[in-house]
Design a protein around this motif. Structure first.
Motif, PDB file in Angstrom:
ATOM      1  N   TYR A   1       6.727 -24.003  -5.098  1.00  0.00           N
ATOM      2  CA  TYR A   1       5.292 -23.542  -6.240  1.00  0.00           C
ATOM      3  C   TYR A   1       4.837 -21.692  -5.533  1.00  0.00           C
ATOM      4  N   GLY A   2       5.430 -21.732  -4.110  1.00  0.00           N
ATOM      5  CA  GLY A   2       4.655 -20.558  -3.738  1.00  0.00           C
ATOM      6  C   GLY A   2       4.864 -19.338  -3.807  1.00  0.00           C
ATOM      7  N   LEU A   3       5.824 -19.591  -4.188  1.00  0.00           N
ATOM      8  CA  LEU A   3       7.588 -18.631  -4.302  1.00  0.00           C
ATOM      9  C   LEU A   3       7.435 -18.101  -5.352  1.00  0.00           C
ATOM     10  N   ARG A   4       7.482 -18.501  -6.533  1.00  0.00           N
ATOM     11  CA  ARG A   4       6.715 -18.050  -7.913  1.00  0.00           C
ATOM     12  C   ARG A   4       5.373 -17.334  -8.339  1.00  0.00           C
ATOM     13  N   ILE A   5       4.360 -18.127  -7.580  1.00  0.00           N
ATOM     14  CA  ILE A   5       3.454 -17.304  -6.712  1.00  0.00           C
ATOM     15  C   ILE A   5       3.693 -15.795  -6.851  1.00  0.00           C
ATOM     16  N   TYR A   6       4.745 -16.151  -5.744  1.00  0.00           N
ATOM     17  CA  TYR A   6       4.539 -15.184  -4.272  1.00  0.00           C
ATOM     18  C   TYR A   6       5.805 -13.343  -5.556  1.00  0.00           C
ATOM     19  N   LYS A   7       6.319 -14.145  -6.191  1.00  0.00           N
ATOM     20  CA  LYS A   7       7.549 -13.802  -7.556  1.00  0.00           C
ATOM     21  C   LYS A   7       6.334 -12.894  -8.243  1.00  0.00           C
ATOM     22  N   VAL A   8       5.270 -13.228  -8.921  1.00  0.00           N
ATOM     23  CA  VAL A   8       4.386 -11.805  -9.597  1.00  0.00           C
ATOM     24  C   VAL A   8       3.314 -11.156  -9.153  1.00  0.00           C
ATOM     25  N   GLY A   9       3.235 -11.774  -7.716  1.00  0.00           N
ATOM     26  CA  GLY A   9       1.550 -10.860  -7.154  1.00  0.00           C
ATOM     27  C   GLY A   9       2.394  -9.910  -6.256  1.00  0.00           C
ATOM     28  N   ILE A  10       3.893 -10.287  -5.279  1.00  0.00           N
ATOM     29  CA  ILE A  10       4.146  -9.086  -4.804  1.00  0.00           C
ATOM     30  C   ILE A  10       4.361  -8.035  -5.180  1.00  0.00           C
TER      31      ILE A  10
ATOM     32  N   THR B 253       0.557  -1.165  -0.177  1.00  0.00           N
ATOM     33  CA  THR B 253       0.102   0.051  -0.130  1.00  0.00           C
ATOM     34  C   THR B 253       0.685   1.416  -0.264  1.00  0.00           C
ATOM     35  N   THR B 254       2.049   1.118   0.132  1.00  0.00           N
ATOM     36  CA  THR B 254       2.788   2.232   0.955  1.00  0.00           C
ATOM     37  C   THR B 254       3.811   2.764  -0.638  1.00  0.00           C
ATOM     38  N   LYS B 255       3.799   1.749  -1.444  1.00  0.00           N
ATOM     39  CA  LYS B 255       4.987   1.945  -1.982  1.00  0.00           C
ATOM     40  C   LYS B 255       6.421   1.353  -2.364  1.00  0.00           C
ATOM     41  N   SER B 256       6.339   0.413  -0.988  1.00  0.00           N
ATOM     42  CA  SER B 256       7.649   0.374   0.149  1.00  0.00           C
ATOM     43  C   SER B 256       8.132  -0.756  -0.813  1.00  0.00           C
ATOM     44  N   MET B 257       6.919  -1.458  -1.084  1.00  0.00           N
ATOM     45  CA  MET B 257       7.708  -2.883  -1.916  1.00  0.00           C
ATOM     46  C   MET B 257       8.583  -2.891  -3.209  1.00  0.00           C
ATOM     47  N   GLU B 258       8.202  -1.422  -3.981  1.00  0.00           N
ATOM     48  CA  GLU B 258       9.404  -1.181  -5.343  1.00  0.00           C
ATOM     49  C   GLU B 258      10.612  -1.213  -4.360  1.00  0.00           C
ATOM     50  N   ILE B 259      10.719  -0.652  -3.417  1.00  0.00           N
ATOM     51  CA  ILE B 259      12.435  -0.489  -3.267  1.00  0.00           C
ATOM     52  C   ILE B 259      12.747  -1.570  -2.777  1.00  0.00           C
ATOM     53  N   ILE B 260      11.892  -1.665  -1.829  1.00  0.00           N
ATOM     54  CA  ILE B 260      12.668  -3.143  -0.807  1.00  0.00           C
ATOM     55  C   ILE B 260      13.335  -4.623  -1.648  1.00  0.00           C
ATOM     56  N   LEU B 261      12.248  -4.476  -3.125  1.00  0.00           N
ATOM     57  CA  LEU B 261      12.456  -5.187  -4.112  1.00  0.00           C
ATOM     58  C   LEU B 261      13.209  -5.120  -5.087  1.00  0.00           C
ATOM     59  N   SER B 262      14.040  -3.977  -5.285  1.00  0.00           N
ATOM     60  CA  SER B 262      14.832  -2.819  -5.979  1.00  0.00           C
ATOM     61  C   SER B 262      16.082  -3.222  -5.730  1.00  0.00           C
ATOM     62  N   ASN B 263      16.416  -3.595  -4.289  1.00  0.00           N
ATOM     63  CA  ASN B 263      17.601  -4.270  -3.760  1.00  0.00           C
ATOM     64  C   ASN B 263      17.710  -5.621  -3.054  1.00  0.00           C
TER      65      ASN B 263
ATOM     66  N   ALA C 285      -1.118 -13.479   0.748  1.00  0.00           N
ATOM     67  CA  ALA C 285      -1.018 -11.766   1.082  1.00  0.00           C
ATOM     68  C   ALA C 285      -0.363 -11.259  -0.402  1.00  0.00           C
ATOM     69  N   SER C 286       0.608 -11.815  -0.681  1.00  0.00           N
ATOM     70  CA  SER C 286       1.323 -11.821  -1.786  1.00  0.00           C
ATOM     71  C   SER C 286       0.222 -11.209  -3.415  1.00  0.00           C
ATOM     72  N   MET C 287      -0.778 -12.451  -3.099  1.00  0.00           N
ATOM     73  CA  MET C 287      -1.864 -11.735  -4.019  1.00  0.00           C
ATOM     74  C   MET C 287      -2.958 -11.013  -3.989  1.00  0.00           C
ATOM     75  N   THR C 288      -3.301 -10.780  -2.802  1.00  0.00           N
ATOM     76  CA  THR C 288      -3.334  -8.989  -2.910  1.00  0.00           C
ATOM     77  C   THR C 288      -3.453  -7.763  -2.424  1.00  0.00           C
TER      78      THR C 288
END
Length: 433
Positions: A405-414, A217-227, A321-324
């Motif tokens: 398999y869950g990690l594959r979903i997490y990569k797409v959904g996060i 929601t806070t878009k901090s996920m994008e900053i974290i996953l860039s590192n 949680a990554s799917m929502t």
């Protein structure tokens, strides 16, 4: 990668622990646990005028005052601290006694008269409503008086009456040494043990969902996953959440120990002092030695199953949680997981009612349910240690599947912020290598 993962884990754990709410919540937990363990002392201290003595004035028209007084003293032996009653014989009239009760709330008038149909009848007059304990003791004492009158009329001695009332002694011969005799009681004990596990699982699911959705929601996920990679982020969340839940569980155990120590000090060493006699009698019927010996032998397996269960639920919660895209969607998506956990809890509660059920035994193998059901069935002798090991292996298998398999979903959904074609994207991600 390890340094980044442990950094994220430490950051996530500190976010949960180093907060005022964590301290406030645990302070509340401590107060509640101490209060529940010492509830009888709290009631005595703040619950009413327990220290003031009430006077029961008895108008006796059946010449049974002494017997009534003795019966009342005997019946109130275990609750004397909560029923300060003085019993005196009243020689005045019924109307005069009622007037005294009107003037003094601590006086109670009891009229005992003969009755053609039921040998005796009684009437009690009080200015305020009688407490449950006092009313019960009065009924018990009057019933004993009536029994004495009946025995005298039919010339039956108390010894003969006691012999008539004696129960037939049933000798129990159990051919299966591994089975325990009181499955329902054992199930009750296990229910007390599994309830904190169920609560911690619910707490774990909510915590991971809230944290992941907050970062999205806070878009901090994008900053974290860039590192860091999604895999590192995912494992950090799982480790931090499990560490926090285990820490919280340990704190609850410490709070319970503190509560028992306080009770030990308040009761002068007798922690069972003040506990209802019926509850003590029920506790004495429990096969505690068998339960203790069985549990102590399987403690390592229980710890392993507990940790694996937390890991499985945290992995599943992170994937969901990554799917929502917000916390409200996650709460709807987590409903099936909560239902599965509830099923395990209720099956463990009802396990003793369905002794020998193949269905219950099969359910004890199912991951996410087995952690609460399998130990209960094992303590009751319904399954063997081999069955417990099978449940653990299946639980490990589920964890492997969720990671792979869950990690594959997490990569797409996060990094997905739209619910459009979400399930199509998830299914496509599962099929990718």
């Amino acid at each position: 990668m390890n340094k980044k993962m442990w950094f994220l884990t430490k950051m996530s754990l500190n976010k949960k622990i180093k907060t005022k709410w964590f301290l406030i919540a645990n302070l509340i937990f401590l107060i509640i646990i101490v209060g529940l363990v010492n509830i009888d002392h709290i009631i005595k201290k703040f619950g009413g005028d327990f220290s003031e003595t009430a006077n029961i004035m008895v108008i006796d028209k059946v010449n049974a005052f002494d017997e009534f007084k003795n019966n009342y003293a005997l019946a109130s032996k275990y609750v004397s601290e909560y029923d300060n009653i003085e019993i005196t014989k009243y020689d005045g009239s019924y109307d005069d006694g009622v007037k005294e009760v009107e003037e003094d709330k601590h006086k109670i008038l009891l009229l005992i008269e003969p009755d053609n149909d039921n040998y005796i009848k009684a009437k009690v007059v009080s200015k305020e409503s009688l407490g449950t304990i006092t009313a019960t003791l009065l009924n018990t004492s009057l019933t004993s008086v009536r029994s004495g009158i009946v025995l005298n009329e039919y010339s039956i001695t108390k010894e003969e009456y006691q012999n008539i009332q004696k129960m037939v002694v049933l000798e129990k011969v159990v051919l299966n040494e591994n089975s325990l005799e009181d499955n329902m009681m054992v199930s009750t004990v296990m229910q007390v043990i599994t309830l904190p596990l169920f609560m911690l699982i619910m707490f774990l699911i909510q915590m991971i969902g809230a944290e992941v959705n907050e970062e999205k929601t806070t878009k901090s996920m994008e900053i974290i996953l860039s590192n860091v990679s999604p895999k590192t982020h995912f494992m950090a969340k799982v480790i931090a959440a499990n560490a926090f839940v285990l820490l919280q569980g340990g704190l609850l155990i410490i709070f319970a120990i503190i509560a028992v120590i306080i009770r030990f000090m308040l009761t002068g060493g007798d922690i069972l002092n003040g506990v209802d006699s019926d509850i003590l009698s029920l506790a004495n019927t429990l096969p505690l030695d068998s339960i203790t010996n069985t549990l102590s032998a399987m403690i390592p397996i229980l710890i392993i199953m507990l940790i694996l269960t937390f890991v499985a639920y945290s992995l599943l919660a992170g994937i969901l949680a990554s799917m929502t895209t917000n916390l409200e969607d996650f709460q709807q998506l987590q409903t099936p997981v909560v239902i599965v956990s509830l099923a395990g809890y209720y099956l463990s509660v009802m396990g003793g009612m369905f002794k020998g059920s193949i269905f219950i035994k099969i359910m004890s193998y199912i991951p996410l349910i087995s952690s609460m059901l399998a130990p209960t069935l094992y303590v009751m002798g319904e399954i063997s240690i081999i069955d417990l090991l099978i449940s653990i292996l299946l639980l490990i298998g589920l964890i492997v599947v969720l990671i792979r398999y869950g990690l594959r979903i997490y990569k797409v959904g996060i990094l997905n912020y739209s619910g459009t074609n979400l399930w199509k994207k998830m299914l496509k991600a599962v099929g990718e290598k």
